[in-house]
Scaffold this motif. Structure first.
Motif, PDB file in Angstrom:
ATOM      1  N   ASP A 110      42.449  42.450  29.488  1.00 29.77           N
ATOM      2  CA  ASP A 110      40.628  42.262  30.036  1.00 29.77           C
ATOM      3  C   ASP A 110      40.794  42.029  31.916  1.00 29.77           C
ATOM      4  O   ASP A 110      40.524  42.881  32.421  1.00 29.77           O
ATOM      5  CB  ASP A 110      39.463  41.800  29.761  1.00 29.77           C
ATOM      6  CG  ASP A 110      38.804  42.428  28.862  1.00 29.77           C
ATOM      7  OD1 ASP A 110      39.897  43.166  28.005  1.00 29.77           O
ATOM      8  OD2 ASP A 110      37.808  41.752  27.909  1.00 29.77           O
ATOM      9  N   TRP A 111      41.442  40.915  31.760  1.00 26.19           N
ATOM     10  CA  TRP A 111      41.535  40.651  33.226  1.00 26.19           C
ATOM     11  C   TRP A 111      43.041  41.623  34.473  1.00 26.19           C
ATOM     12  O   TRP A 111      42.618  42.658  35.035  1.00 26.19           O
ATOM     13  CB  TRP A 111      42.291  39.311  33.230  1.00 26.19           C
ATOM     14  CG  TRP A 111      42.183  38.958  34.740  1.00 26.19           C
ATOM     15  CD1 TRP A 111      41.487  38.512  36.199  1.00 26.19           C
ATOM     16  CD2 TRP A 111      43.591  38.887  35.751  1.00 26.19           C
ATOM     17  NE1 TRP A 111      41.942  37.795  37.221  1.00 26.19           N
ATOM     18  CE2 TRP A 111      42.622  38.510  37.099  1.00 26.19           C
ATOM     19  CE3 TRP A 111      44.684  38.768  35.664  1.00 26.19           C
ATOM     20  CZ2 TRP A 111      44.028  37.941  38.480  1.00 26.19           C
ATOM     21  CZ3 TRP A 111      45.347  39.145  36.637  1.00 26.19           C
ATOM     22  CH2 TRP A 111      45.406  38.149  37.717  1.00 26.19           C
ATOM     23  N   TYR A 112      44.413  42.394  33.562  1.00 24.97           N
ATOM     24  CA  TYR A 112      44.830  42.738  34.023  1.00 24.97           C
ATOM     25  C   TYR A 112      44.186  43.985  33.851  1.00 24.97           C
ATOM     26  O   TYR A 112      44.268  45.411  34.825  1.00 24.97           O
ATOM     27  CB  TYR A 112      46.419  42.681  33.389  1.00 24.97           C
ATOM     28  CG  TYR A 112      47.204  41.880  33.521  1.00 24.97           C
ATOM     29  CD1 TYR A 112      47.835  41.417  34.850  1.00 24.97           C
ATOM     30  CD2 TYR A 112      47.668  40.421  32.943  1.00 24.97           C
ATOM     31  CE1 TYR A 112      48.590  40.237  35.159  1.00 24.97           C
ATOM     32  CE2 TYR A 112      47.941  39.088  32.983  1.00 24.97           C
ATOM     33  CZ  TYR A 112      48.488  39.280  34.308  1.00 24.97           C
ATOM     34  OH  TYR A 112      49.420  38.186  34.585  1.00 24.97           O
ATOM     35  N   SER A 113      43.646  44.716  33.240  1.00 22.88           N
ATOM     36  CA  SER A 113      43.025  46.200  33.104  1.00 22.88           C
ATOM     37  C   SER A 113      41.944  45.942  34.302  1.00 22.88           C
ATOM     38  O   SER A 113      41.805  47.619  34.969  1.00 22.88           O
ATOM     39  CB  SER A 113      42.512  45.995  31.631  1.00 22.88           C
ATOM     40  OG  SER A 113      41.494  46.826  31.780  1.00 22.88           O
ATOM     41  N   ASN A 114      41.433  45.171  34.482  1.00 22.78           N
ATOM     42  CA  ASN A 114      40.617  45.512  35.954  1.00 22.78           C
ATOM     43  C   ASN A 114      41.460  45.326  36.911  1.00 22.78           C
ATOM     44  O   ASN A 114      40.608  45.668  37.893  1.00 22.78           O
ATOM     45  CB  ASN A 114      39.165  44.007  35.522  1.00 22.78           C
ATOM     46  CG  ASN A 114      38.354  44.531  36.348  1.00 22.78           C
ATOM     47  OD1 ASN A 114      37.423  45.303  36.076  1.00 22.78           O
ATOM     48  ND2 ASN A 114      37.731  43.340  37.323  1.00 22.78           N
ATOM     49  N   ILE A 115      42.728  44.466  37.189  1.00 26.72           N
ATOM     50  CA  ILE A 115      43.046  44.971  38.532  1.00 26.72           C
ATOM     51  C   ILE A 115      43.264  46.172  38.284  1.00 26.72           C
ATOM     52  O   ILE A 115      43.827  47.093  39.564  1.00 26.72           O
ATOM     53  CB  ILE A 115      44.566  43.904  38.031  1.00 26.72           C
ATOM     54  CG1 ILE A 115      43.815  41.771  38.273  1.00 26.72           C
ATOM     55  CG2 ILE A 115      45.491  43.874  39.366  1.00 26.72           C
ATOM     56  CD1 ILE A 115      43.514  41.966  39.713  1.00 26.72           C
ATOM     57  N   ARG A 116      43.859  46.798  37.257  1.00 22.33           N
ATOM     58  CA  ARG A 116      44.638  48.211  37.726  1.00 22.33           C
ATOM     59  C   ARG A 116      43.906  49.143  37.974  1.00 22.33           C
ATOM     60  O   ARG A 116      44.071  49.986  38.748  1.00 22.33           O
ATOM     61  CB  ARG A 116      45.469  48.225  36.461  1.00 22.33           C
ATOM     62  CG  ARG A 116      46.366  47.464  35.674  1.00 22.33           C
ATOM     63  CD  ARG A 116      47.342  48.169  34.637  1.00 22.33           C
ATOM     64  NE  ARG A 116      46.585  48.509  33.197  1.00 22.33           N
ATOM     65  CZ  ARG A 116      46.778  46.930  32.384  1.00 22.33           C
ATOM     66  NH1 ARG A 116      47.438  46.134  32.743  1.00 22.33           N
ATOM     67  NH2 ARG A 116      46.133  47.169  31.359  1.00 22.33           N
ATOM     68  N   LYS A 117      42.046  48.909  38.044  1.00 21.13           N
ATOM     69  CA  LYS A 117      41.557  50.003  37.778  1.00 21.13           C
ATOM     70  C   LYS A 117      40.848  49.723  39.343  1.00 21.13           C
ATOM     71  O   LYS A 117      41.057  50.992  39.872  1.00 21.13           O
ATOM     72  CB  LYS A 117      39.914  49.551  37.010  1.00 21.13           C
ATOM     73  CG  LYS A 117      39.931  49.421  35.394  1.00 21.13           C
ATOM     74  CD  LYS A 117      38.230  49.123  35.580  1.00 21.13           C
ATOM     75  CE  LYS A 117      39.164  49.629  33.539  1.00 21.13           C
ATOM     76  NZ  LYS A 117      37.489  48.477  32.919  1.00 21.13           N
ATOM     77  N   SER A 118      41.422  49.067  40.255  1.00 21.64           N
ATOM     78  CA  SER A 118      41.419  48.690  41.405  1.00 21.64           C
ATOM     79  C   SER A 118      42.403  49.788  42.105  1.00 21.64           C
ATOM     80  O   SER A 118      41.906  49.725  42.888  1.00 21.64           O
ATOM     81  CB  SER A 118      41.516  47.284  42.086  1.00 21.64           C
ATOM     82  OG  SER A 118      43.007  46.642  41.790  1.00 21.64           O
ATOM     83  N   GLY A 119      42.827  50.431  41.388  1.00 22.99           N
ATOM     84  CA  GLY A 119      44.247  51.120  41.741  1.00 22.99           C
ATOM     85  C   GLY A 119      45.303  50.211  42.911  1.00 22.99           C
ATOM     86  O   GLY A 119      46.119  50.575  43.745  1.00 22.99           O
ATOM     87  N   TYR A 120      45.179  49.093  42.474  1.00 20.15           N
ATOM     88  CA  TYR A 120      46.568  47.945  43.189  1.00 20.15           C
ATOM     89  C   TYR A 120      46.927  47.258  42.255  1.00 20.15           C
ATOM     90  O   TYR A 120      46.226  47.332  40.908  1.00 20.15           O
ATOM     91  CB  TYR A 120      45.181  46.818  43.890  1.00 20.15           C
ATOM     92  CG  TYR A 120      45.352  47.219  45.108  1.00 20.15           C
ATOM     93  CD1 TYR A 120      46.423  47.911  46.691  1.00 20.15           C
ATOM     94  CD2 TYR A 120      43.916  47.721  45.280  1.00 20.15           C
ATOM     95  CE1 TYR A 120      45.876  48.087  47.606  1.00 20.15           C
ATOM     96  CE2 TYR A 120      44.033  48.122  46.929  1.00 20.15           C
ATOM     97  CZ  TYR A 120      44.184  48.603  48.189  1.00 20.15           C
ATOM     98  OH  TYR A 120      44.065  48.761  49.090  1.00 20.15           O
ATOM     99  N   GLY A 121      48.050  46.743  42.345  1.00 17.58           N
ATOM    100  CA  GLY A 121      48.837  46.136  40.910  1.00 17.58           C
ATOM    101  C   GLY A 121      48.683  44.483  41.663  1.00 17.58           C
ATOM    102  O   GLY A 121      48.437  44.210  42.338  1.00 17.58           O
TER     103      GLY A 121
END
Length: 521
Positions: A186-197
């Motif tokens: 969930d944490w990595y998925s949330n980061i990806r939703k930001s448009g950044y890595g």
């Protein structure tokens, strides 16, 4: 008691003399048992000089110390400058929670972190909320100005899996692992939703006005965190131990706004040269052929850089001291390379391979040690078809008390990275990594804040000195030149770390070093 100890030591040397009539070998072993310098060398390097991050004054101090030490033993030594790096020096780190209560937090700045002022920075904390898209993230960014941001995921347990396996029920352990995996996903998925890595989101935080980043890279062991480099250009980046980081994370998650003060000073030293330390005992019969001892000298700087790779360094230095004392006129030249910037991609050893092609062409063998304080338990033939013939010939002179722990794999597969022997293997040189017993290296000391002098197992270190010195001696004396014939590589093999099949990529190619680390973070 003294009489019993005397009889025990006498029995050991009686056995060794019976097994090995080579006077040089016997004297070298006796030196290790009765006049070892590894404790003194370790104290000087780890306690006094400290960690050796590339580009720091401590790295240069270590190079100068090694040259002087070799000269005191009558061994020619010099610095090989192969590049330039960002000069940086760690200062004081002090981290305090001021609200809702006062507590000094356990942490440290990351390598190459920008400095705070001496007065430090005081601010509230925030973290990325659950978002649905880039627009949500951009809206939240408007709220981070003047705040510290918690940039690592939460951990639901601070106990290593070994404790869960021993003490919990099977059902509880499985549930914990599933919950932990879900949090991470969930944490990595949330980061990806930001448009950044994960690696480039820090710039967005800086541009939005955050005053610092707080991370926590837990190493899955009590008190151990991985300590690498900062991901910021202008604001400090500190790493907190799991216990304090998760406390702050829970506070923010539950609507409490903790206030933290960070003092994290460092000094920029501009562009500085970076080196390898080279020393050699000149050969008398074949001076232009070489046996090379190898260990990277640099480290990360979260602790003292002891088991990665200070212990490998100490083994090679002590082996050279002993070789000079009892084998001062070797057949072939015995050289040692203490490589710089291994941690950033084998740069020092790759530069040596590129800068000294004649030495590389005429190298009989390379013996490298890197992974921790344990006794050597594994040697691979690194894909050289006839390595069994000559490596076992050299090993035959090593005492059984040392070799009984070692598993060999011939012809093995060529190392493509991970440590410095791979730089030589790629160039076709028979180069062998002396792989050590784990001692929970990967979780407790590898690149962590716990990699310190007290983790050394000196009996194992002395074991490795005996092994290395004898291998170097026998490889030097060998009447035959070690064959460089390569095996035909299979189309697929088993990845030693994952246990899964992987496609063969062929023999590794020689790679160029990074000679300019001035933009390093």
């Amino acid at each position: 008691m003294k009489k019993i100890l005397y009889i025990w030591v006498l029995s050991i040397f009686s056995f060794l003399n019976a097994q090995n009539s080579d006077e040089v070998v016997v004297k070298m072993i006796d030196e290790v048992y009765n006049n070892s310098q590894v404790e003194k060398l370790s104290h000087e390097l780890f306690d006094v000089i400290g960690p050796r991050l590339v580009g720091t004054p401590q790295m240069k101090n270590a190079h100068d110390w090694a040259v002087k030490k070799y000269e005191s033993w009558g061994i020619k030594s010099y610095l090989h400058q192969w590049g330039v790096w960002r000069g940086w020096e760690r200062g004081i780190t002090h981290i305090d929670m001021l609200k809702p209560r006062v507590r000094t937090l356990a942490g440290r700045q990351l390598a190459w972190s920008p400095s705070t002022s001496k007065r430090g920075v005081t601010a509230e904390l925030t973290k990325i909320p659950q978002i649905n898209n880039k627009e949500d993230f951009q809206e939240w960014l408007k709220t981070v100005k003047g705040k510290f941001i918690l940039v690592s995921q939460n951990q639901i347990t601070g106990r290593p899996d070994s404790q869960w396996e021993e003490y919990s029920t099977e059902e509880s352990f499985e549930k914990m692992k599933k919950d932990r995996d879900k949090i991470s996903e969930d944490w990595y998925s949330n980061i990806r939703k930001s448009g950044y890595g994960y690696r480039d989101i820090s710039k967005a935080f800086e541009d939005a006005g955050a005053v610092g980043l707080i991370s926590s890279y837990w190493s899955k062991a009590f008190g151990a965190n991985k300590v690498f480099s900062a991901r910021t250009d202008k604001i400090p980046n500190v790493d907190l131990n799991l216990e304090d980081y998760t406390m702050l994370y829970r506070m923010v998650e539950n609507g409490i706004n903790p206030t933290v003060k960070i003092i994290s000073t460092s000094t920029e030293h501009g562009v500085v040269p970076t080196f390898n330390t080279i020393a050699e005992i000149k050969g008398v019969e074949k001076p232009n052929e070489y046996v090379i001892l190898s260990a990277h000298f640099d480290s990360w700087d979260g602790s003292q850089g002891t088991t990665d790779n200070g212990t490998g360094t100490i083994v090679m230095m002590e082996a050279m001291r002993i070789l000079k004392k009892f084998y001062p006129n070797p057949k072939r030249t015995i050289m040692v390379g203490h490589w710089g910037s291994e941690e950033q991609g084998l740069n020092g050893s790759r530069a040596f391979v590129e800068d000294y092609p004649k030495i590389v062409e005429n190298t009989q063998a390379v013996f490298n040690q890197d992974n921790g304080t344990g006794r050597v338990v594994s040697i691979s033939g690194q894909g050289f078809l006839n390595s069994y013939d000559y490596v076992t010939r050299w090993l035959s002179a090593v005492p059984q008390d040392v070799t009984k722990h070692i598993e060999t794999d011939f012809p093995g597969m060529p190392g493509s990275g991970g440590t410095d022997h791979a730089s030589f293997v790629a160039a076709g040189v028979p180069a062998f990594n002396l792989s050590a017993l784990d001692w929970e290296y990967w979780n407790y000391t590898w690149h962590t804040n716990l990699d310190s002098y007290d983790k050394i197992v000196f009996d194992d270190l002395k074991n490795n000195v005996i092994l290395t010195a004898i291998l170097a001696y026998k490889a030097s004396e060998d009447n035959e030149k070690a064959s460089r014939k390569r095996r035909i590589l299979p189309k697929s093999s088993i990845n030693p770390r994952t246990g899964r099949p992987m496609r063969s990529r062929g023999w590794p190619s020689v790679r160029k070093p990074n000679r300019d680390g001035t933009s390093s973070k």
